[in-house]
Design an enzyme around this catalytic site. Structure first.
Site, PDB file in Angstrom:
ATOM      1  N   ASP A  64     -79.654 179.584  38.751  1.00 11.25           N
ATOM      2  CA  ASP A  64     -79.935 178.309  38.107  1.00 11.25           C
ATOM      3  C   ASP A  64     -78.917 177.960  37.020  1.00 11.25           C
ATOM      4  O   ASP A  64     -78.944 178.512  35.931  1.00 11.25           O
ATOM      5  CB  ASP A  64     -81.353 178.387  37.516  1.00 11.25           C
ATOM      6  N   ASP A 118     -77.541 170.662  37.767  1.00 13.13           N
ATOM      7  CA  ASP A 118     -78.603 171.642  37.653  1.00 13.13           C
ATOM      8  C   ASP A 118     -79.074 172.151  39.009  1.00 13.13           C
ATOM      9  O   ASP A 118     -79.731 171.417  39.737  1.00 13.13           O
ATOM     10  CB  ASP A 118     -79.751 170.945  36.898  1.00 13.13           C
TER      11      ASP A 118
END
EC number: 3.4.23.5
Length: 390
Positions: A273, A77
């Site tokens: 992201d 992530d």
């Protein structure tokens, strides 16, 4: 270079909705929002700990913790900076704990006790536990398809004892491996990639993501540590400087819907992201954008597009550093099949991220799937090139 195959699963949001039936219930109640609107109590620094929505995280890979390695699936992530996995010591009432693999320090010869407690705040509760230190292997068991893994010594990570709500129960992943800058790391723990850089385990301090948008294709993608692979993209990489070293934040010039609408007029800030599946922007601007693509509101910030209209929709263009990154309607309309019906969800979602961190746009997997993305820590920049269709 280390290659980590990524697997694609249906996101939790979709899995939950399949359990719940009807399209109307597509959106799980009270998403666990990483970009929490409140300022967490823990952090006294200038950075609000913006927290994340893992309802839609879809790409996972495997890492090992300990000696011998205990394997876990994690979301790699770029929108957070901590590593955590469930602990063998988790509370009995923590149902999420029953459904996932758990780290057992007694079984590792390289475990070092730390014991500091940690809390990561989410919109629907907080994830808590304590810190421990051990060896992290990426990937867990190097195989013929991904030879050569890497072993990071003395990595501090969170053993989660309490996980909030229903979200993590349905999750296909055990934990999260954050790849953002140390500045947003909870408890100032050194992130895995920073540790990897300090231990000089890769030639170049870069990592890159290829996310395969074909839902049936395997592997679902590849994370490469220490380099890039030109077989995954066409043309050459264009680089964009990181404007604030916390998230992977870059400047966005504007976003156009066909020739009818421009949002982020005069420029705005965006973060790249991998742990968010959609493209997220300020509520008001996204509302206009949805109208321009003919999407109708569902619930909780998500929108639906009549599938038969998709082919006639306008292109959406994200302008970064003077270059146009186009998304076709096929890129931004997500087909979701449920029982006998297929619906098309808009790949855009509205969410206001408050100052001082926000306002921000989030370029999630809808964008990264179309554009191969290189995260460069040596030069603090993000490289983009059109992803190859494999």
């Amino acid at each position: 270079v280390i290659r980590i195959p990524l697997h694609k699963f249906t996101s939790i949001r979709r899995t939950m909705s399949e359990a719940a039936g009807x399209v109307x219930x597509l959106i799980a109640k009270g998403p666990i929002s990483k970009y929490a609107t409140g300022e967490p109590a823990v952090r006294q620094g200038p950075i609000p700990e913006l927290l994340k929505n893992y309802m839609d995280a879809q790409y996972y890979g495997e890492i090992g913790i300990g000696t011998p390695p205990q394997c876990f699936t994690v979301v790699f992530d770029t929108g957070s900076a901590n590593l955590w996995v469930p602990s063998i010591h988790c509370k009995l009432l923590d149902i999420a704990c029953w459904t996932h693999r758990k780290y057992n320090s007694d079984k590792s010869s390289t475990y070092v006790k730390n014991g500091t407690t940690f809390d990561i705040h989410y919109g629907s509760g907080s994830l808590s536990g304590y810190l421990s230190q051990d060896t992290v292997s990426v990937p867990c068991n190097p195989s013929s398809s991904s030879p050569g893994g890497v072993t990071v010594q003395r990595q501090t990570f969170g053993e989660a004892i309490k996980q909030p709500g229903v979200v993590f129960i349905a999750a296909k992943f055990d934990g999260i491996l954050g790849m953002a800058y140390p500045r947003i790391s909870v408890n100032n723990v050194l992130p895995v990639f920073d540790n990897l850089m300090q231990q000089k385990l890769v030639d170049k301090n870069v990592f890159s993501f290829f996310l395969n948008r074909d839902p049936k294709a395997q592997p679902g993608g590849e994370l490469m540590l220490g380099g890039t692979d030109s077989k995954y993209y066409r043309g050459s990489l264009m680089f964009h400087n990181v404007t604030r070293q916390a998230y992977w934040q870059i400047h966005m010039d504007q976003l156009d819907v066909g020739s009818s609408l421009t949002v982020c007029k005069g420029g705005c800030e965006a973060i790249v992201d991998t742990g968010t599946s959609l493209i997220v922007g300020p509520v008001e601007e996204v509302r206009e954008l949805q109208k321009a693509i003919g999407a109708v509101p569902l619930i909780q910030g998500e929108y639906m597009i009549p599938c038969e209209k998709v082919s006639s929709l306008p292109e959406v263009t994200v302008k970064l550093g003077g270059k146009d990154y186009a998304l076709s309607p096929e890129d931004y309309a997500l087909k979701v099949s449920q029982a006998e019906t297929t619906v098309c969800l808009s790949g855009f979602m509205g969410m206001d991220i408050p100052p001082p961190g926000g306002p921000l746009w989030i370029l999630g997997d809808v964008f990264i799937g179309r554009y191969y993305t290189v995260f460069d820590r040596d030069q603090n920049r993000v490289g983009l090139a059109e992803a190859a269709r494999l």
